[in-house]
Design a protein around this motif. Sequence first.
Motif, short mmCIF file in Angstrom:
data_model
loop_
_atom_site.label_atom_id
_atom_site.label_comp_id
_atom_site.label_asym_id
_atom_site.label_seq_id
_atom_site.Cartn_x
_atom_site.Cartn_y
_atom_site.Cartn_z
N ALA A 1 0.57 0.39 -5.49
CA ALA A 1 1.97 1.20 -5.48
C ALA A 1 3.07 0.26 -5.58
CB ALA A 1 2.04 1.83 -3.93
N TRP A 2 2.88 -1.01 -5.10
CA TRP A 2 3.95 -2.06 -5.58
C TRP A 2 3.88 -2.39 -6.77
CZ3 TRP A 2 8.01 -3.11 -2.69
CH2 TRP A 2 8.02 -2.98 -1.56
N PHE A 3 2.92 -2.71 -7.41
CA PHE A 3 2.88 -3.07 -8.88
C PHE A 3 2.22 -2.02 -9.75
CE2 PHE A 3 2.61 -6.37 -5.78
CZ PHE A 3 3.69 -7.48 -5.98
N SER A 4 1.10 -2.24 -9.98
CA SER A 4 0.33 -1.32 -10.87
C SER A 4 -1.24 -1.61 -10.75
CB SER A 4 0.67 -1.68 -12.37
OG SER A 4 0.00 -2.80 -12.85
N PRO A 5 -1.75 -0.45 -11.18
CA PRO A 5 -3.41 -0.74 -11.08
C PRO A 5 -3.90 -2.01 -11.60
CG PRO A 5 -2.82 1.54 -11.47
CD PRO A 5 -1.66 0.88 -11.52
N GLU A 6 -3.21 -2.29 -12.92
CA GLU A 6 -3.96 -3.38 -13.73
C GLU A 6 -3.44 -4.76 -12.99
OE1 GLU A 6 -3.41 -0.03 -15.91
OE2 GLU A 6 -1.63 -0.93 -14.99
N LEU A 7 -2.20 -4.98 -12.49
CA LEU A 7 -1.91 -6.05 -11.81
C LEU A 7 -2.58 -6.04 -10.40
CD1 LEU A 7 1.90 -6.23 -12.35
CD2 LEU A 7 0.17 -7.74 -13.32
N ALA A 8 -2.61 -5.06 -9.62
CA ALA A 8 -3.31 -5.07 -8.48
C ALA A 8 -4.76 -5.60 -8.53
CB ALA A 8 -3.36 -3.54 -7.86
N GLY A 9 -5.58 -5.12 -9.66
CA GLY A 9 -6.87 -5.39 -9.76
C GLY A 9 -7.93 -4.64 -9.07
N PRO A 10 -9.16 -4.96 -9.04
CA PRO A 10 -9.98 -3.91 -8.20
C PRO A 10 -9.89 -4.11 -6.63
CG PRO A 10 -11.27 -6.05 -8.80
CD PRO A 10 -9.74 -6.05 -9.57
N PRO A 11 -10.32 -3.17 -5.95
CA PRO A 11 -10.28 -3.20 -4.57
C PRO A 11 -10.95 -4.39 -3.85
CG PRO A 11 -10.92 -0.90 -5.32
CD PRO A 11 -10.97 -1.80 -6.32
N GLU A 12 -12.02 -5.02 -4.49
CA GLU A 12 -12.98 -6.09 -4.16
C GLU A 12 -11.97 -7.11 -3.97
OE1 GLU A 12 -14.00 -4.82 -7.16
OE2 GLU A 12 -14.68 -2.90 -6.03
N ARG A 13 -11.11 -7.34 -4.77
CA ARG A 13 -9.98 -8.51 -4.64
C ARG A 13 -9.21 -8.63 -3.31
NH1 ARG A 13 -5.44 -8.76 -9.19
NH2 ARG A 13 -7.42 -9.39 -10.59
N TYR A 14 -9.35 -7.54 -2.44
CA TYR A 14 -8.67 -7.65 -1.22
C TYR A 14 -9.69 -7.69 -0.17
CZ TYR A 14 -5.25 -6.50 -4.33
OH TYR A 14 -4.19 -6.57 -5.24
N ALA A 15 -11.16 -7.82 -0.38
CA ALA A 15 -12.37 -7.91 0.81
C ALA A 15 -11.70 -9.07 1.58
CB ALA A 15 -13.37 -8.12 0.10
N ALA A 16 -11.67 -10.45 1.13
CA ALA A 16 -11.57 -11.58 2.03
C ALA A 16 -9.95 -11.40 2.82
CB ALA A 16 -11.44 -12.77 1.30
N LEU A 17 -9.05 -10.67 2.31
CA LEU A 17 -8.06 -10.62 3.05
C LEU A 17 -8.12 -9.68 4.17
CD1 LEU A 17 -5.08 -10.99 3.03
CD2 LEU A 17 -4.66 -9.16 1.22
N ALA A 18 -8.65 -8.52 3.65
CA ALA A 18 -8.98 -7.43 4.89
C ALA A 18 -9.71 -8.08 5.76
CB ALA A 18 -9.56 -6.30 4.35
N ARG A 19 -10.82 -8.80 5.55
CA ARG A 19 -11.58 -9.27 6.68
C ARG A 19 -10.76 -10.24 7.51
NH1 ARG A 19 -15.24 -10.05 2.51
NH2 ARG A 19 -14.71 -12.28 2.30
N GLU A 20 -9.80 -11.19 6.92
CA GLU A 20 -9.15 -11.99 7.79
C GLU A 20 -7.90 -11.29 8.62
OE1 GLU A 20 -7.85 -15.82 6.43
OE2 GLU A 20 -9.63 -15.86 4.92
N THR A 21 -7.53 -10.12 8.01
CA THR A 21 -6.57 -9.30 8.73
C THR A 21 -7.16 -8.40 9.73
OG1 THR A 21 -5.13 -9.25 6.47
CG2 THR A 21 -4.78 -7.61 8.40
N TRP A 22 -8.26 -8.23 9.76
CA TRP A 22 -9.17 -7.37 10.51
C TRP A 22 -9.20 -8.20 11.85
CZ3 TRP A 22 -9.90 -2.52 10.83
CH2 TRP A 22 -10.77 -1.85 11.79
N THR A 23 -9.11 -9.56 11.60
CA THR A 23 -9.49 -10.29 13.07
C THR A 23 -8.17 -10.60 13.60
OG1 THR A 23 -8.99 -12.44 11.87
CG2 THR A 23 -11.35 -11.57 11.75
N LEU A 24 -7.12 -10.14 12.99
CA LEU A 24 -5.72 -10.23 13.54
C LEU A 24 -5.36 -9.05 14.51
CD1 LEU A 24 -3.54 -11.69 10.54
CD2 LEU A 24 -4.71 -12.96 12.54
N ILE A 25 -6.07 -7.88 13.72
CA ILE A 25 -5.62 -6.42 14.52
C ILE A 25 -6.75 -6.45 15.57
CG2 ILE A 25 -3.96 -5.99 12.72
CD1 ILE A 25 -6.22 -4.12 11.63
#
Length: 85
Positions: free
Chosen positions: A61-85
Amino acid sequence: MDSDLVSDVTALLYRLDPLELAPVGVPADEYRLEAETITQRVGEAQTVEELERIMHEEFVAWFSPELAGPPERYAALARETWTLI
């Protein structure tokens, strides 16, 4: 909105840098707006995989599908964020 969580997610985004912006010298708070919209939606996630999807959706939404890349790019980020919430 929990400002500490926003700050923590901003720092994670900068450290893990899904768009590889840090090497070009962007400020440490470059991902603050994205962190705000992600933290507004964390209550929607029941699993880390759902959080990964939400993060990807926000970057698309902020950038574009091309710039955002695949969902897997956010896996490590999601895991680390999950520990915060």
